[in-house]
Scaffold this active site. Structure first.
Site: not given
Length: 373
Positions: A132-133, A208, A219, A240, A243, A265, A299
């Site tokens: 979400a950045h 996170h 590998r 939650d 996630h 978060d 987000a």
């Protein structure tokens, strides 16, 4: 005052009946069984330490990412009612000028004791795993930017998250560690070797874990394997039900026993209604309790620490392990020395959980707080 409780769970101790003596903002004694003098109040339920959330962007309809002290107070009050007595304000990726202003504003609340520190989650993240950045604001860490934000914080920046594969990231990690700042690895496309180099440079937190990071491969193990297997690393989990799958929560608990720390978060929709919010420069919509950007990326969360404890127990954690991950572990990971345990000399931060693990009572610094109801 002397408080008694039906049971006590604190790191290193669990008892069927317990008592706590509080004097001012400190715990002056803790014991099992009958207290040395009549109790001032009996707490019906399980007594645990106040929750410690070291990764939180907002809640109660407000956001830390605005850099507004009034909103920050609203966030802290919302999470306090759900048992979080120590809260670190997390900022998302933004321009350096904007981050400078936000750090200076929030730093005053750290100095005043409302917040336990500031966490910079970005702008030093991988564009491949930015979530979400805002990808247009991402940048490699320069010495100039690092020093500018350290100066702005004046000792209140407690943690940063960065992607170790970026140019200058290892040097930045060392600079932060030398300044007493905890370094977390996340939002990263690093190799196992690059993650190991960052850990050797002083990084001690997996931000996170499993979310927005190069996945495990048999590998090419990548950063997750490096973070889980190294005893120097504390592992954040967002428990939650959105996630991380419960099986992966259990995998992390087994691989990093005693090093798990629950985080929310959380964004502005935590402890609030569905609707439209801002996460820094990004628009976020919360629908059915799930926060997403217009592109569909998750987000942050609408989680509280009490909710994280409940979901962890439902996912197979022992209650004692879940409480440890919500109290002692995050406090230890960020060097918060007087919180996270019910112990003599510690800050009088207490939470009472009922049989459904809902918050029934909250005390912060020796003062009772109205719970969620």
């Amino acid at each position: 005052m002397i408080l008694t409780a039906d049971s006590l769970i604190t790191p290193g101790q669990a008892s069927a009946t317990a008592w706590v003596r509080v004097d001012g903002d400190r715990i002056t004694d803790v014991g099992e069984g009958t207290p040395p003098s009549p109790a001032d109040r009996h707490l019906s339920g399980t007594l645990v330490p106040g929750f410690v959330d070291v990764h939180c962007h907002g809640g109660g309809g407000a956001s830390f990412t605005e850099g507004d002290p009034a909103q920050a107070q609203q966030v802290a009050a919302a999470h306090l009612r759900h048992g979080t007595t120590s809260l670190v304000a997390s900022l998302v990726t933004d321009g350096i000028d904007e981050l400078d202003r936000s750090v200076r504003a929030l730093g005053e609340l750290v100095t005043d004791g409302l917040l336990s520190g500031i966490h910079l989650e970005g702008p030093w993240l991988s564009g491949d795993y930015c979530g979400a950045h805002d990808p247009t604001l991402l940048r490699p860490p320069s010495a100039e930017d690092v020093d500018r934000l350290l100066t702005a914080g004046d000792g209140t920046v407690r943690m940063v998250t960065l992607a170790p594969e970026l140019d200058g990231a290892i040097a930045a990690a060392r600079r932060f560690v030398d300044a007493g700042v905890v370094v977390g690895l996340g939002h990263s496309n690093a190799t196992w070797e690059q993650a190991r180099e960052a850990i050797d440079a002083g990084a001690t937190v997996a931000t996170h874990l499993f979310n927005q990071i190069r996945p495990l491969h048999h590998r090419h193990p990548g950063p997750i394997a490096a973070l889980l297997e190294d005893e120097r690393v504390w592992v954040e989990l967002i428990s939650d039900g959105v996630h991380v799958h419960p099986a992966m929560l259990r995998l992390a608990r087994t691989a990093a026993s005693g090093r798990i720390m629950l985080v929310t978060d959380a964004m502005g929709g935590a402890a609030a209604e569905d609707g439209d919010y801002r996460l820094g420069p990004i628009h976020v919509q919360v629908l059915d309790g799930v926060a997403r950007t217009p592109t569909g990326a998750i987000a942050g969360s609408t989680l509280t620490m009490a909710g994280a404890v409940r979901h962890s127990v439902a996912s197979g954690f022992d209650l004692a392990d879940a409480v440890d991950a919500a109290t002692r572990a995050p406090a230890a990971a960020l060097g918060l020395t007087d919180v996270g345990e019910v112990r003599r000399g510690g800050r009088a931060d207490l939470v009472v959980l009922d049989d459904d693990l809902e918050v029934a009572d909250v005390m912060r610094s020796g003062a009772w707080v109205a719970p969620t109801g």
